[in-house]
Motif scaffolding. Sequence first.
Motif, PDB file in Angstrom:
ATOM      1  N   GLY A 119       0.807  -1.217   0.000  1.00  0.00           N
ATOM      2  CA  GLY A 119       0.000   0.000   0.000  1.00  0.00           C
ATOM      3  C   GLY A 119       0.833   1.257   0.000  1.00  0.00           C
ATOM      4  N   GLU A 123       0.677   2.422  -6.325  1.00  0.00           N
ATOM      5  CA  GLU A 123      -0.533   3.227  -6.421  1.00  0.00           C
ATOM      6  C   GLU A 123      -1.724   2.435  -5.890  1.00  0.00           C
ATOM      7  OE1 GLU A 123      -0.739   6.361  -7.222  1.00  0.00           O
ATOM      8  OE2 GLU A 123       1.440   6.475  -7.546  1.00  0.00           O
ATOM      9  N   THR A 124      -2.811   3.126  -5.601  1.00  0.00           N
ATOM     10  CA  THR A 124      -3.919   2.510  -4.858  1.00  0.00           C
ATOM     11  C   THR A 124      -4.499   1.291  -5.566  1.00  0.00           C
ATOM     12  OG1 THR A 124      -4.471   4.662  -3.903  1.00  0.00           O
ATOM     13  CG2 THR A 124      -6.167   2.958  -3.819  1.00  0.00           C
ATOM     14  N   ILE A 169      -1.445   2.552   2.492  1.00  0.00           N
ATOM     15  CA  ILE A 169      -2.026   3.605   1.654  1.00  0.00           C
ATOM     16  C   ILE A 169      -2.135   4.918   2.430  1.00  0.00           C
ATOM     17  CG2 ILE A 169      -4.144   4.321   0.480  1.00  0.00           C
ATOM     18  CD1 ILE A 169      -4.537   1.390  -0.324  1.00  0.00           C
ATOM     19  N   SER A 173      -0.217   8.436   1.530  1.00  0.00           N
ATOM     20  CA  SER A 173      -0.922   9.715   1.383  1.00  0.00           C
ATOM     21  C   SER A 173      -0.312  10.782   2.291  1.00  0.00           C
ATOM     22  CB  SER A 173      -2.406   9.534   1.711  1.00  0.00           C
ATOM     23  OG  SER A 173      -3.007   8.592   0.839  1.00  0.00           O
TER      24      SER A 173
END
Length: 397
Positions: A119, A123-124, A169, A173
């Motif tokens: 994650g 990329e997502t 993730i 971010s």
Amino acid sequence: MPAEESVPSPGDDSGRGAGARPVPGHDPRVQWVVSLAVVVAGILTIRPMGFSGRGLAVALLFAVNSAALLARRLPEHRVSPRLALVWLTLGVVAAAALIGLSSSGTGYLFAFFIAGHIGYRLETRPALVLAGLCSLLCGAVLYLRLGPGHELLPWMLGVAAGAPVVIGIVNRSQRQAVRAAIEAAESAERAARAEARTAVLTERGRIARDVHDVLAHSLAGINMQLELADALIDTGDLEKVREAHSKAHGLVKESLKQAQWTVHALREDALPLRETLTAMLASSGHRDALTVTGTVREVPAQAVQHLLRIAQEALTNAARHAPGGAVAMELAFAPASTALRIRNRPATRRAAPGTGSGMGLIGMRERVALLGGTLAAGPVTEGPHQGDWQVEAVIPQ
């Protein structure tokens, strides 16, 4: 738990070398300690592990999982997205295989940590797909009972192996937000430095113009009188020598006054425009030469400063190139502009040899341009003042 990467500053090539800037609150040394702790825990708990048979296979898978886990610390600029996808996919497969072949131990931790880093690194969309594959493989290994001792662990534990991808993730971010904030701050700092440098250069140009105007006006007049005194000494006319010496002495006093004007201008002190122009003309030997037309109004301090310097330069040029010629000055106030005109008649006596610096007209044009106005300089070709030399500066209101 995923390993957090170092966030590079914009000037260090994405974290190249030791100068990378870490994400606030995430110490890379802690990540190394956690990764090594997982490896040490695996060495102590994963069984069987040996040099033959299944033990050898478990040992090889353990080595592959350890390499995949420690590779999380590789800087992103050294690993392309495609290579990262291949490396993490092999890590997921190796983690599932280790869970299936080992009979006991903490092999499942490799799957958890690799899923978290998926994650963070990818990329997502590809991260979610690969994390789903991790959960599917690990859950299938336990649910289908492909490895000895599988009954000791519920198969749901394998399905949950991909869950840490969410943590990765979130951390990615956060890293991107911190990087964007750092880049924005450093971009603003660079812009501020450039603006400050431009302001310094502008101020240097302004001071250079002021110094030139004062020196040219003062020294040219003093030099002219001293040269005249030298020429008169040979004639023996002491009265005229004293007169020239007295004028030179007066110009020295006037130069001190002009220096004060320059200091006031550099400090942005407001000088009275009409009174100062009158004093300039009187000190140059041209009394009652100022004419004011239109409705008199207050002129901004910056415009006053530049108009005074233009008048000073024009008077200097008149004294240098047209000695003895009458000088007239007009200050005209129009509804949309303020105009200053300086006219001088042709010379009535021989001009002193030598030329100016050539910067006078350039400096005047620069001053007018700073105010958005126009400047015209040249001989008058028609009208009652034909044959005069005129400098006209028009400043918009």
